[in-house]
Design a protein around this motif. Sequence first.
Motif, PDB file in Angstrom:
ATOM      1  N   CYS A 131       0.824  -1.219   0.000  1.00 33.19           N
ATOM      2  CA  CYS A 131       0.000   0.000   0.000  1.00 33.19           C
ATOM      3  C   CYS A 131       0.857   1.267   0.000  1.00 33.19           C
ATOM      4  N   PHE A 158       2.643   4.658   7.085  1.00 29.35           N
ATOM      5  CA  PHE A 158       2.511   4.675   5.620  1.00 29.35           C
ATOM      6  C   PHE A 158       1.101   4.275   5.165  1.00 29.35           C
ATOM      7  N   GLY A 159       0.331   3.715   6.101  1.00 27.64           N
ATOM      8  CA  GLY A 159      -1.031   3.298   5.750  1.00 27.64           C
ATOM      9  C   GLY A 159      -2.075   4.316   6.171  1.00 27.64           C
ATOM     10  N   LEU A 160      -1.636   5.395   6.854  1.00 25.78           N
ATOM     11  CA  LEU A 160      -2.605   6.397   7.329  1.00 25.78           C
ATOM     12  C   LEU A 160      -3.215   7.160   6.168  1.00 25.78           C
ATOM     13  N   LEU A 188      -4.897   0.807  19.540  1.00 27.05           N
ATOM     14  CA  LEU A 188      -5.439   0.870  18.181  1.00 27.05           C
ATOM     15  C   LEU A 188      -4.589   0.051  17.210  1.00 27.05           C
ATOM     16  N   LYS A 231      -5.270  -3.498  17.458  1.00 27.25           N
ATOM     17  CA  LYS A 231      -6.515  -3.862  16.787  1.00 27.25           C
ATOM     18  C   LYS A 231      -6.298  -3.989  15.284  1.00 27.25           C
ATOM     19  N   ILE A 232      -5.565  -3.010  14.712  1.00 26.54           N
ATOM     20  CA  ILE A 232      -5.299  -3.032  13.259  1.00 26.54           C
ATOM     21  C   ILE A 232      -4.581  -4.324  12.881  1.00 26.54           C
ATOM     22  N   VAL A 262      -6.952  -7.164  12.824  1.00 26.04           N
ATOM     23  CA  VAL A 262      -7.816  -7.145  11.634  1.00 26.04           C
ATOM     24  C   VAL A 262      -7.035  -7.617  10.422  1.00 26.04           C
ATOM     25  N   GLN A 263      -5.786  -7.142  10.311  1.00 29.36           N
ATOM     26  CA  GLN A 263      -4.953  -7.545   9.165  1.00 29.36           C
ATOM     27  C   GLN A 263      -4.754  -9.052   9.129  1.00 29.36           C
ATOM     28  N   LEU A 268      -8.026 -10.711   8.152  1.00 28.77           N
ATOM     29  CA  LEU A 268      -8.321 -10.549   6.716  1.00 28.77           C
ATOM     30  C   LEU A 268      -7.473 -11.480   5.872  1.00 28.77           C
ATOM     31  N   SER A 281      -8.824 -14.863   6.131  1.00 28.82           N
ATOM     32  CA  SER A 281     -10.072 -14.996   5.369  1.00 28.82           C
ATOM     33  C   SER A 281      -9.797 -15.021   3.864  1.00 28.82           C
TER      34      SER A 281
END
Lengths: 687, 93
Positions: free
Chosen positions: A597, A632-634, A668, A671-672, A675-676, A679, A682
């Motif tokens: 990204c 870098f992902g913000l 936070l 949490k990210i 989620v990563q 994902l 999945s």
Amino acid sequence: MIDELKLKEICEKYEINYERLVGTNSNILNSGKYEDICKILDFLKDELSIVSKNIEKCPSILYFGVENVKANWSFLKEQNITMSNVEGCLHVLSTEPKEVENTYNYILDNYGIRYLNARTSILSVQLSRIREIERKFIDLKPKNVLQAAISKYTIEEIEKMFEVCKKNKIEITGSVFRKSAVELKEIAEVCNKYKIDMIGSVFLKTKEEIEKIVEVCRKNKIEIKGSVFLKSAEEIEKIVEVCRKNKIEIKGSVFLKSAEEIEKIVELCTKNKIEITGSVFFKLAEEIEKIVEVCKKNKIEITGSVFLKSAEEIEKIVEVCTKNKIEIKGNVFNNSAEEIEKIVEVCRKNKIEITGSVFFKSAEEIEKIVEVCKKNKIEIKGSVFKKSAEEIEKIVEVCRKNKIEIKGNVFKKSAEEIEKIVEACTKNKIEITGSVFFKSAEEIEKIVEVCKKNKIEITGSVFNNSAEEIEKIVEVCRKNKIEITGSVFLKSAEEIEKIIEVCKKNKMEITGCVFLKTAEQIEKIVEICTNNKIEITGSVFHRSAEELAENIEFLKVNYGFDYLKPLIISKNNKNLKKVLPFLQEIEVLETLTTSNCILALTLDEIKERYDFVKNIGEEVIKSDKKVFNSIFGLSKKNYQKRVEKYLGSISTQKLGEEVTDELEDIELLDKIEKVQNDLQKSNEKTK
Amino acid sequence: MNLNVNLENMKEIYGDDIINIILSNIDIIETNIQTLKKLKFDDVEGIFERCPMMFMHFPKAFNEKIEKLIKEIGENYIDIIQNDISILEKTYE
């Protein structure tokens, strides 16, 4: 009087086709004199370099005094008239010089140079006749006045002709003046009987001839209009036979030629790989051969428009274009070399880019257009040259009245059409933007009806299609469960079907982007990705097959196969060439193979965030080297907030708050990361 | 629609063609932007600049994907996504 043999001898000497010369007007044999003919030909061929074709068209010039011809030429050369028009209309040079001068000045002052260039023959008409026609027929359009004056009929006969035209609703055009009042009446009767449009070339034929032509056309299912009346019924039959044999569509310009000529032209075109389109039939086979030769010599693409000119004219045009650095293609062939020079001069003077569209107009017209555009602050480019200065003025008036921006597409329409479009849009609450001007008011109404029926939002792109095409697109989309919006209207229903088929075959999700490509382009992209073992995802369709191939090659050669990922190869090649070396320099390039990204940032943005990461004492990549630092992902705003917060924390030195904030951030980030991971799991499952 | 995005940056990253892609799909983009705004994202423009291609999905598909993602992430979805755009990029890829 001149002996046939003597005339043939002269023709041979001056490279003139005897048959064509005498075929045009055999009076030359009775009225021509050997010495006079030679003197005039010396002047025309040696001094003026007039091409033989123009002399063959006008034999009468060879038996009038050479002094008149010279005097008229000298006079006209000093005027603004385009001399190539005079060259194509040589009989005007045989007229009494005083008459030519009087007529020239009168037409120039009262009609304009455009009329002199369009109907140069008027210079052979006495001024008194022109003025009498003007007095007698005050409602006549200027061009019709000149056509009537050039015709062979008396004023009384012209009066009768107009009565017939009025009674039969015949539009007064040039060809009407080829027939007497009685003949016009007969033609009107037969046209009414067979429902033939009473325009143009029907007036070249008699009533009986028209009847025969109708019979042949009906038998061969040829549309009965326009150019079929250039030929006799017998000739049409022969043409039909030749066209069928050579698979040429039987319409339009094929009727400009005889069956024999068509055969020759087909042979020649096949030999030279020239597409057999309408315009090749404007020329004789031998002329085509010369044109091909000139084009090949000058590396000019042999398309339709070159056949609008002779080989000699093309040579002259090439010379002028080369001198003025004008690309030799398309519209330039609408003009003579002389006119091109004048256009270039006007464009340079007014700083107008010399592109295709300026060649739609004469130099004089361009000057007028420039004046109007400057007065109304309209950008002078492209589509304005499709209109005359007068039309532009009217369009400006209508646009101002209706608060429409005066640019681009509005010049595709006349002022009257714009008014109607505005009315249709206002009635249907459609925003008056550029694309509505692609359509007529009637078409807009039909489109609105179809859109309302199918609950389609009426936005710009629907106007790329006709109402019928929209109905078809709706049907295809419904059948394939595609939402009817946006870019689907960029393609025809047939193309959409093809694209869907390709997408389904390759198990691709159908997004708005796929409709920006043709089915063939999509197949090509799929092929490139398959060959390079790259996963086919949506992002690869954002680039052309050629661009993808370029990126793949660049990555393979410089960084290896691991970098052939959809989200890398789909980026701009120029940006990759800047960003990848930087990532290599800071020793994090490898991370791109698992997290890319960062490539959605420009090099400057990456450098800025890199400096920030270093400033806050963090690493550019996480410990496992698989992911870049979350900075870098913000998103843009969140990055700014983060920077502001950091700067604020430094200046206020409120340590307690800082610690709390940091703790919040750590929570936070955890949490990210979770989620990563989820994902990724999945995605792997889905795959 | 009034979008405050840096088109020059977007051209640099995705090539000049991005402008044509955006213009050709402007009504889809507009609907999808509204969807994100309704979901209370406060940096929709920033997201668009980073992942323009996800906005090219037809609105129905776009909705389905974002709803599924929100379900997976939970209540704090705005912060999580705006702090790591790559989550979106992967979802719409």
